[in-house]
Motif scaffolding. Structure first.
Motif, PDB file in Angstrom:
ATOM      1  N   HIS A 213     -17.932  41.918 -18.952  1.00 46.50           N
ATOM      2  CA  HIS A 213     -18.988  42.432 -19.812  1.00 46.50           C
ATOM      3  C   HIS A 213     -19.362  43.818 -19.325  1.00 46.50           C
ATOM      4  O   HIS A 213     -18.853  44.275 -18.296  1.00 46.50           O
ATOM      5  CB  HIS A 213     -20.199  41.497 -19.767  1.00 46.50           C
ATOM      6  CG  HIS A 213     -20.730  41.298 -18.378  1.00 46.50           C
ATOM      7  ND1 HIS A 213     -21.726  42.076 -17.838  1.00 46.50           N
ATOM      8  CD2 HIS A 213     -20.374  40.425 -17.384  1.00 46.50           C
ATOM      9  CE1 HIS A 213     -21.980  41.687 -16.598  1.00 46.50           C
ATOM     10  NE2 HIS A 213     -21.166  40.692 -16.290  1.00 46.50           N
TER      11      HIS A 213
ATOM     12  N   GLY B 248     -22.291  45.042 -18.128  1.00 48.84           N
ATOM     13  CA  GLY B 248     -23.625  45.024 -17.516  1.00 48.84           C
ATOM     14  C   GLY B 248     -24.648  44.272 -18.341  1.00 48.84           C
ATOM     15  O   GLY B 248     -25.844  44.573 -18.260  1.00 48.84           O
TER      16      GLY B 248
ATOM     17  N   ASP C 145     -18.147  42.967 -14.138  1.00 53.29           N
ATOM     18  CA  ASP C 145     -19.085  43.918 -14.742  1.00 53.29           C
ATOM     19  C   ASP C 145     -18.386  45.287 -14.814  1.00 53.29           C
ATOM     20  O   ASP C 145     -18.326  46.022 -13.821  1.00 53.29           O
ATOM     21  CB  ASP C 145     -20.358  43.975 -13.878  1.00 53.29           C
ATOM     22  CG  ASP C 145     -21.390  44.957 -14.425  1.00 53.29           C
ATOM     23  OD1 ASP C 145     -21.062  45.744 -15.335  1.00 53.29           O
ATOM     24  OD2 ASP C 145     -22.535  44.946 -13.923  1.00 53.29           O
TER      25      ASP C 145
ATOM     26  N   TYR D  81     -20.279  48.468 -13.866  1.00 51.58           N
ATOM     27  CA  TYR D  81     -20.357  48.680 -12.409  1.00 51.58           C
ATOM     28  C   TYR D  81     -19.050  49.313 -11.903  1.00 51.58           C
ATOM     29  O   TYR D  81     -19.073  50.249 -11.097  1.00 51.58           O
ATOM     30  CB  TYR D  81     -20.640  47.333 -11.733  1.00 51.58           C
ATOM     31  CG  TYR D  81     -20.612  47.368 -10.233  1.00 51.58           C
ATOM     32  CD1 TYR D  81     -21.620  48.011  -9.507  1.00 51.58           C
ATOM     33  CD2 TYR D  81     -19.577  46.754  -9.524  1.00 51.58           C
ATOM     34  CE1 TYR D  81     -21.594  48.042  -8.133  1.00 51.58           C
ATOM     35  CE2 TYR D  81     -19.549  46.780  -8.139  1.00 51.58           C
ATOM     36  CZ  TYR D  81     -20.551  47.426  -7.439  1.00 51.58           C
ATOM     37  OH  TYR D  81     -20.515  47.461  -6.075  1.00 51.58           O
TER      38      TYR D  81
END
Ligand code: SAH
Length: 441
Positions: free
Chosen positions: A303, A305, A336, A339
């Motif tokens: 995904h 975040g 993520d 990130y």
């Protein structure tokens, strides 16, 4: 040249498993699945001993111990992939997946100026199936690559899986060199004559011009979990259940813990998972690509975040309670991608994440499917190709849950300024394959 027609056109691979096996990208909350196996495993005894001596452990420490403890870790001594294992991955489903990735690397190698040599580095290569499919494409496009010096570098912590990879890639035609003490713990030569080396850590791979591949690798790296409380963020820890002495349970840390530093100041979710090890790997990849060139292709479920509790376990193609019978089931958390992009710290340009169905379609999976279907009248092979296509592409299956992210040098997207002079116009770079119009953002 029509890459898709040439990519292994003479080879239709043997049957691969398709149904009814579970792929790990399927999302379930970790709290809802029933505990299926209550046996007290050696890993559980080890963890109980550890917690009794030093107190509750973070989820990251739990994940790392359970998956990669050198003696008892889940990944260390078993083959968990495929029909008789715990889950299935795209390369194990269809040969088309690896073939299209092989074309991606060749396309990037051409676009970046056909370097005289490159290393292909894979992180967490599983059974070596993906690399095998990529190498078949390299062989089929041998006329293009004939003057290029290619070597393979596999980053793998599992003794068992490294043996399977060696069997897949080399067929042990040339005996393997082994040295457990060395950072390069195994060496060999592939069926097509390419040197291949095994490492436990990316840091030990030579810092040369390389293409990096990580498929379903980042999701097994340990995550820290945090819950927002009226007193601020509190880390989720694993402790012994006071009611049942051989059972584990989640608790919240009574005060702030150091990993809290990884949470963004403007975080709006009330539960987050952070994976510092993923950040370290991305920083290393970005540093290498910015210094030597090359590219990285990362594919995983994840995904941007937005998700909260994605930590889950898999055993025998079924969801498995993450705290039950540790060491017998796979543990994973969604990647993520926001990130990962942040951790590249602007050293490289990133493309994506783009959904698997879009990436594979942009890479020409529909044409490739047609070519392979035209090659065979065998009903079972045709059915396998169609089922495999459906599994990879269907938005309800792996098509939307899995994403691709690429890291490339900045000059790859903005032209090679050092090749231009005042009278020449800047050459426009070719788009990065698979990412469609995103390449031009
Ligand atoms: N890429 C393969 C396998 C995915 S499973 C596929 O798509 O089929 C995860 C892989 O990562 C396994 O090969 C596992 O042994 C390896 N692995 C797990 N943790 C690792 C670590 N810390 N360092 C290197 N490899 C690791």
């Amino acid at each position: 040249m029509n890459f898709l027609a040439a990519a292994g056109s003479r080879r239709l691979c043997a049957m691969r498993a398709v149904f009814p096996y579970l792929w790990r990208g399927k999302y379930f909350s970790s709290g809802n699945e029933p505990a299926e196996n209550n046996s007290v495993t050696p890993m559980l005894r080890h963890l109980i001993y550890k917690i009794k001596s030093t107190g509750p452990i973070t989820v990251a420490e739990y994940m790392k111990e359970v998956l990669t403890n050198p003696a008892k870790g889940y990944y260390m001594n078993r083959d968990m992939l495929g029909e008789d294992g715990d889950f299935i991955t795209s390369p194990e489903i269809s040969q088309m997946f690896g073939e299209l990735l092989g074309i991606w690397f060749i396309s990037e190698w051409i676009a970046a100026g056909k370097n005289a040599a490159f290393q292909l580095v894979e992180l967490g290569p599983g059974k070596g199936t993906l690399l095998g499919d990529i190498l078949r494409v390299f062989s089929q496009l041998g006329s293009l690559l004939k003057n290029c010096d290619i070597s393979l570098h596999l980053v793998e912590v599992s003794q068992k899986l490294s043996e399977i990879q060696a069997l897949t890639l080399t067929e042990e035609k040339v005996p393997l060199e082994r040295n457990v003490e060395s950072p390069v713990y195994m060496k060999g030569v592939t069926k097509s004559g390419i040197p291949v080396s095994w490492y436990r850590d990316l840091q030990d791979v030579p810092k040369e011009y390389s293409f990096y591949l990580a498929h379903e690798f980042f999701d097994v790296l340990p995550v820290h979990k945090f819950q927002k409380t009226p007193h601020g963020w509190r880390e989720v820890l694993v402790d012994i259940d006071p009611q049942v002495s051989d059972k584990l349970r989640f608790v919240l840390a009574p005060c702030a813990t150091p990993a809290e530093a990884f949470i963004q100041n403007d975080e709006t979710r009330d539960h987050v998972e952070v994976c510092p090890e993923a950040g370290i790997v991305i920083q290393e990849l970005s540093e290498r690509i910015s210094l030597t060139g090359g590219a990285a292709l990362i594919a995983d479920y994840g995904h941007d975040g937005t998700k909260t509790d994605t930590f889950r376990g898999f055993c025998g193609h079924r969801l498995h309670d993450v705290l039950t019978a540790p060491g017998t089931a796979d543990l994973t958390a969604d990647v993520d991608f926001s990130y990962l992009r942040r951790m590249s710290q602007g050293k490289v340009a990133s493309l994506g994440p783009i959904e698997q169905q879009a990436f594979l379609r942009n890479m020409g999976i529909d044409v490739r499917l047609k070519i392979l279907l035209d090659k065979t009248d065998e009903p079972s092979l045709r059915q396998q190709l169609l089922q495999g296509y459906n599994m990879l592409m269907n938005p309800m299956k792996m098509g939307e849950r899995f994403n691709f992210l690429a890291l490339v040098p900045h000059q790859r997207l903005h032209g090679r300024t050092h090749q231009t002079n005042a009278r020449q116009s800047k050459p426009s770079p070719s788009p990065v394959a698979g990412f469609g119009e995103l390449a031009w953002r």
